[in-house]
Enzyme design. Structure first.
Site, PDB file in Angstrom:
ATOM      1  N   PHE A 168       0.847  -1.199   0.000  1.00  0.00           N
ATOM      2  CA  PHE A 168       0.000   0.000   0.000  1.00  0.00           C
ATOM      3  C   PHE A 168       0.887   1.256   0.000  1.00  0.00           C
ATOM      4  CE2 PHE A 168      -2.935   3.102   1.789  1.00  0.00           C
ATOM      5  CZ  PHE A 168      -4.110   2.789   1.108  1.00  0.00           C
ATOM      6  N   ASP A 220       0.595  -4.512   8.601  1.00  0.00           N
ATOM      7  CA  ASP A 220      -0.478  -3.567   8.338  1.00  0.00           C
ATOM      8  C   ASP A 220      -1.733  -4.405   8.083  1.00  0.00           C
ATOM      9  OD1 ASP A 220      -2.352  -1.797   7.351  1.00  0.00           O
ATOM     10  OD2 ASP A 220      -0.855  -0.533   6.364  1.00  0.00           O
ATOM     11  N   TYR A 273     -11.870   2.320   9.466  1.00  0.00           N
ATOM     12  CA  TYR A 273     -13.005   2.833   8.671  1.00  0.00           C
ATOM     13  C   TYR A 273     -13.383   1.914   7.517  1.00  0.00           C
ATOM     14  CZ  TYR A 273      -8.837   4.705   6.349  1.00  0.00           C
ATOM     15  OH  TYR A 273      -7.595   4.845   5.784  1.00  0.00           O
ATOM     16  N   LYS A 274     -12.633   0.807   7.339  1.00  0.00           N
ATOM     17  CA  LYS A 274     -12.968  -0.139   6.272  1.00  0.00           C
ATOM     18  C   LYS A 274     -13.957  -1.172   6.820  1.00  0.00           C
ATOM     19  CE  LYS A 274      -8.775   1.066   3.854  1.00  0.00           C
ATOM     20  NZ  LYS A 274      -7.338   0.834   3.647  1.00  0.00           N
ATOM     21  N   ARG A 305     -12.506  -3.722  -8.303  1.00  0.00           N
ATOM     22  CA  ARG A 305     -12.659  -4.470  -7.044  1.00  0.00           C
ATOM     23  C   ARG A 305     -14.103  -4.427  -6.556  1.00  0.00           C
ATOM     24  NH1 ARG A 305      -8.427  -2.197  -2.689  1.00  0.00           N
ATOM     25  NH2 ARG A 305      -9.753  -0.362  -3.008  1.00  0.00           N
TER      26      ARG A 305
HETATM   27  C1  LIG Z   1      -6.504   1.886   3.950  1.00  0.00           C
HETATM   28  C2  LIG Z   1      -5.091   1.554   4.261  1.00  0.00           C
HETATM   29  C3  LIG Z   1      -4.267   2.463   4.938  1.00  0.00           C
HETATM   30  C4  LIG Z   1      -4.782   3.815   5.333  1.00  0.00           C
HETATM   31  O1  LIG Z   1      -3.852   4.655   5.929  1.00  0.00           O
HETATM   32  P1  LIG Z   1      -4.362   5.995   6.641  1.00  0.00           P
HETATM   33  O2  LIG Z   1      -3.176   6.585   7.237  1.00  0.00           O
HETATM   34  O3  LIG Z   1      -5.420   5.597   7.629  1.00  0.00           O
HETATM   35  O4  LIG Z   1      -4.949   6.861   5.569  1.00  0.00           O
HETATM   36  C5  LIG Z   1      -2.974   2.075   5.235  1.00  0.00           C
HETATM   37  N1  LIG Z   1      -2.505   0.871   4.866  1.00  0.00           N
HETATM   38  C6  LIG Z   1      -3.270  -0.034   4.201  1.00  0.00           C
HETATM   39  C7  LIG Z   1      -2.722  -1.367   3.831  1.00  0.00           C
HETATM   40  C8  LIG Z   1      -4.582   0.292   3.869  1.00  0.00           C
HETATM   41  O5  LIG Z   1      -5.344  -0.587   3.224  1.00  0.00           O
END
Ligand SMILES: *Cc1c(COP(=O)(O)O)cnc(C)c1O
Length: 406
Positions: A124, A200, A225-226, A374
């Site tokens: 990511f 993560d 938030y997911k 997706r």
């Molecule tokens: C959604 C997501 C994030 C989000 O990072 P924020 O700092 O909360 O914006 C980070 N890592 C992964 C793998 C994600 O899917």
């Protein structure tokens, strides 16, 4: 397989989690929502909790509420740890964003042991950026490794890359392909190589049971938030294994991590334990929302949610192959539901146009470069008929396209 809509209706009728969907704010006339891997739906319980905290805690009791609010980053962290992360109390702090937490955790590791940072080239973006920035500032090597996107990180490869490194950072569920990484095996090979691992779990938490304590995980970060449904900008979390907490000092020396913070002493003297990872004033509304959102998933049970998620993913994969293969749609990622998180991804050269056309036809999925469409199948509220209707709409759009020359 029976590819008719009636089969999907039958699956919904025998779904033991059907009543969980009723705990969410869903407009029956609204779009088919397959984007819960990006922003989860609103649970009724979250709206009610927010109203209460706004009206009573903030609106009426005002600053006196800090007597209890001040504990929330760790009490909500404990609840999250127990319901969704496989973490015993005292190891999870809820604060800031995933990006900031990764910065805190990785900096703390670097301060303890300088050495290369490792991640995969397709991880990511925010993870790669944070690590690259840190590597540059600390003058250590940034090791970007190539991992097969569709099968995910493989322990032997990660073990070799971890040799001599200080930290390896990986996603538990790949945000593109959905591949689930073998957490226990990777923890083992990295421990042998002398490197710490930070997981993560943003794309996994709330969809896949996570066992941080029992798989020997040392560090983790993730967002809420997911699949956790705590709302846009809800706070993220950091997990630091109890045994490691004394050895790590995070770089943001804030007053919320300070021993007896209201004494306002002359120099930083952090609390023992995970509390040190809280830096400044926490988002109280975000914490209230998260606490209520956790209750919804804890009520359903993460094991049951995973079973439903795998059933949805398996059903969607079969249907996509049966109905969309002829139009050049190719399923990405692992074929077996147990090896993937709760979203399916499809390769198609026109993925971006198709995503936009689907949205016009009332199906909200999303797209990711280079050619991925997706569908997030959040187990708490996605129905089998939602999958059927979305695939049916996509089939109709593909059928209506001018056929490729040659
Ligand atoms: C959604 C997501 C994030 C989000 O990072 P924020 O700092 O909360 O914006 C980070 N890592 C992964 C793998 C994600 O899917």
């Amino acid at each position: 397989m029976n590819i008719g809509r009636s089969a999907a209706e039958e699956l919904d009728r025998s779904d033991s989690l059907a009543d969980v969907r009723e705990q969410f704010d869903i407009d029956p006339a609204g779009p088919i929502y397959l984007d819960g891997h990006s922003l989860g739906r609103l649970p009724h319980r979250v709206r009610e909790r927010l109203h209460r905290v706004i009206d009573e805690d903030w609106g009426r009791d005002l600053v006196a509420s800090w007597d209890t609010w001040v504990d929330w980053p760790l009490t909500v962290g404990d609840r999250l740890g127990s319901a969704l992360l496989g973490a015993a109390p005292g190891q999870v702090a809820v604060a800031d964003s995933t990006t900031i937490n990764l910065f805190k955790v990785a900096s703390a590791v670097l301060a303890r042991q300088r050495g290369p940072l490792v991640t995969n080239r397709t991880n990511f973006p925010t993870d790669r950026y944070v690590l690259e920035g840190l590597a540059q500032a600390a003058g250590v090597e940034m090791r970007l490794i190539d991992v097969d996107r569709d099968t995910g990180p493989e322990p032997d490869l990660i073990g070799r890359a971890a040799e001599g490194a200080s930290l390896v950072c990986l996603s538990l569920v790949d945000f593109r392909s959905g591949a689930v990484a073998p957490m226990r095996e990777i923890n083992e090979v990295c421990a042998r190589a002398g490197a710490l691992v930070c997981w993560d779990v943003s794309h996994a938490v709330g969809a896949v049971p996570i066992e941080l304590d029992s798989t020997g995980a040392e560090l983790a970060v993730g967002c809420t938030y997911k699949y956790v449904n705590a709302g846009p900008g809800s706070p993220a979390f950091a997990y630091v294994r109890a045994e490691l907490q004394r050895e790590l000092r995070q770089p943001i020396w804030g007053w919320f991590g300070q021993r007896e913070m209201f004494v306002m002493g002359p120099s930083y003297d952090p609390v023992e334990g995970i509390g040190q990872f809280v830096a400044g004033t926490p988002s109280i509304l975000g914490l209230a929302s998260l606490d209520a959102a956790i209750e919804v998933l804890a009520g359903a049970g993460i094991g049951e949610l995973r079973q439903k998620g795998m059933a949805l993913v398996g059903y969607a994969s079969d249907l996509i192959e049966d109905r969309l293969g002829e139009f050049g749609v190719v399923l990405g990622g692992p074929r077996l539901p147990e090896n993937r998180g709760s979203h399916v991804s499809m390769h198609h050269p026109d993925a971006y146009d198709l995503g936009a056309e689907l949205a016009e036809h009332g199906v909200m999925g999303d797209v990711r470069p280079p050619d991925l469409l997706r569908f997030g199948l959040a187990p708490a509220y996605t129905r089998f008929v939602d999958v059927w209707d979305a695939v049916d709409k996509l089939a109709a759009l593909l059928r209506a396209r001018p056929s490729e020359p040659g």
